[in-house]
Design a protein around this motif. Structure first.
Motif, PDB file in Angstrom:
ATOM      1  N   VAL A  66       0.832  -1.272   0.089  1.00  0.00           N
ATOM      2  CA  VAL A  66       0.089  -0.031  -0.047  1.00  0.00           C
ATOM      3  C   VAL A  66       0.850   1.430   0.142  1.00  0.00           C
ATOM      4  O   VAL A  66       2.043   1.289   0.379  1.00  0.00           O
ATOM      5  N   THR A  67       0.550   2.368  -0.500  1.00  0.00           N
ATOM      6  CA  THR A  67       0.692   3.653  -0.331  1.00  0.00           C
ATOM      7  C   THR A  67       0.400   4.284   0.853  1.00  0.00           C
ATOM      8  O   THR A  67      -0.702   4.028   1.346  1.00  0.00           O
ATOM      9  N   PRO A  68       1.091   5.497   1.478  1.00  0.00           N
ATOM     10  CA  PRO A  68       0.404   6.128   2.586  1.00  0.00           C
ATOM     11  C   PRO A  68      -1.202   6.849   2.120  1.00  0.00           C
ATOM     12  O   PRO A  68      -1.933   6.633   3.191  1.00  0.00           O
ATOM     13  N   GLU A  69      -1.316   7.081   0.914  1.00  0.00           N
ATOM     14  CA  GLU A  69      -2.675   7.559   0.533  1.00  0.00           C
ATOM     15  C   GLU A  69      -3.645   6.533   0.542  1.00  0.00           C
ATOM     16  O   GLU A  69      -4.783   6.673   1.251  1.00  0.00           O
ATOM     17  N   SER A  70      -3.394   5.210   0.288  1.00  0.00           N
ATOM     18  CA  SER A  70      -4.319   3.979   0.334  1.00  0.00           C
ATOM     19  C   SER A  70      -4.672   3.750   1.914  1.00  0.00           C
ATOM     20  O   SER A  70      -5.526   3.318   2.096  1.00  0.00           O
ATOM     21  N   TRP A  71      -3.293   3.831   2.647  1.00  0.00           N
ATOM     22  CA  TRP A  71      -3.663   3.399   3.582  1.00  0.00           C
ATOM     23  C   TRP A  71      -4.398   4.291   4.822  1.00  0.00           C
ATOM     24  O   TRP A  71      -5.110   3.773   5.524  1.00  0.00           O
ATOM     25  N   GLU A  72      -4.388   5.607   4.331  1.00  0.00           N
ATOM     26  CA  GLU A  72      -5.383   6.345   4.994  1.00  0.00           C
ATOM     27  C   GLU A  72      -6.768   6.344   4.663  1.00  0.00           C
ATOM     28  O   GLU A  72      -7.665   6.319   5.471  1.00  0.00           O
ATOM     29  N   VAL A  73      -6.939   5.795   3.377  1.00  0.00           N
ATOM     30  CA  VAL A  73      -8.348   5.600   2.950  1.00  0.00           C
ATOM     31  C   VAL A  73      -8.875   4.156   3.873  1.00  0.00           C
ATOM     32  O   VAL A  73     -10.015   4.119   4.282  1.00  0.00           O
ATOM     33  N   LEU A  74      -7.804   3.312   3.833  1.00  0.00           N
ATOM     34  CA  LEU A  74      -8.368   2.088   4.680  1.00  0.00           C
ATOM     35  C   LEU A  74      -8.786   2.498   5.971  1.00  0.00           C
ATOM     36  O   LEU A  74      -9.545   1.834   6.568  1.00  0.00           O
ATOM     37  N   GLU A  75      -7.762   3.230   6.867  1.00  0.00           N
ATOM     38  CA  GLU A  75      -8.020   3.588   8.128  1.00  0.00           C
ATOM     39  C   GLU A  75      -9.416   4.335   8.202  1.00  0.00           C
ATOM     40  O   GLU A  75     -10.235   4.041   9.182  1.00  0.00           O
ATOM     41  N   LYS A  76      -9.783   5.178   7.463  1.00  0.00           N
ATOM     42  CA  LYS A  76     -11.215   5.870   7.543  1.00  0.00           C
ATOM     43  C   LYS A  76     -12.000   4.743   7.298  1.00  0.00           C
ATOM     44  O   LYS A  76     -13.102   4.869   8.011  1.00  0.00           O
ATOM     45  N   ARG A  77     -11.815   4.051   6.463  1.00  0.00           N
ATOM     46  CA  ARG A  77     -13.095   2.586   6.140  1.00  0.00           C
ATOM     47  C   ARG A  77     -13.535   2.185   7.393  1.00  0.00           C
ATOM     48  O   ARG A  77     -14.415   1.801   7.843  1.00  0.00           O
ATOM     49  N   ILE A  78     -12.359   1.866   8.128  1.00  0.00           N
ATOM     50  CA  ILE A  78     -12.383   0.949   9.375  1.00  0.00           C
ATOM     51  C   ILE A  78     -13.042   1.842  10.713  1.00  0.00           C
ATOM     52  O   ILE A  78     -13.662   1.083  11.452  1.00  0.00           O
ATOM     53  N   GLN A  79     -12.663   3.035  10.609  1.00  0.00           N
ATOM     54  CA  GLN A  79     -13.129   3.831  11.783  1.00  0.00           C
ATOM     55  C   GLN A  79     -14.526   4.361  11.491  1.00  0.00           C
ATOM     56  O   GLN A  79     -15.170   4.444  12.363  1.00  0.00           O
TER      57      GLN A  79
END
Length: 122
Positions: A108-121
């Motif tokens: 993953v890239t940092p941008e993709s990781w942020e999207v994943l974190e938002k989806r989980i939260q």
């Protein structure tokens, strides 16, 4: 039959969204704990299949790789990745717990990781 069933019955169950989010979060935590998540600052800009394979080989990833690229590189990486065996390219918005668990490594890239974190939260 005269008084038999008039239509077929479906026995499918719908999984609640909160349960899907929890499963995705737990699968990502398991990958991080096992050291199978690779956070790349950038992926190759316009990769061909050969260049993407060389990039993954240089990082040490050979089998069962799930790549979640940012929006700008999504089409190019998807085209290159579909020609490689064992490489799955999915957008972070479409990633499921099953995808994460099926693959051995997650890139993953940092941008993709942020999207994943938002989806989980959320």
């Amino acid at each position: 039959m005269t008084f038999g069933p008039t239509r077929e019955r479906g026995y499918t169950k719908r999984v609640p969204e909160t349960m899907k989010r929890a499963a995705l979060g737990m699968s990502l935590v398991a990958k991080v704990r096992d050291g199978e998540v690779y956070l790349m600052e950038q992926l190759p800009a316009n990769p061909k299949a050969k260049e993407l394979a060389a990039f993954l080989h240089s990082v040490g990833l050979r089998h069962s790789v799930l790549i979640s690229p940012p929006v700008l590189l999504r089409d190019a990486v998807a085209r290159a990745g579909r020609n490689l065996r064992g490489v799955l390219v999915k957008a972070p918005e479409q990633l499921t717990a099953a995808d994460v668990l099926k693959s051995r490594h997650l890139v993953v890239t940092p941008e993709s990781w942020e999207v994943l974190e938002k989806r989980i939260q959320s």
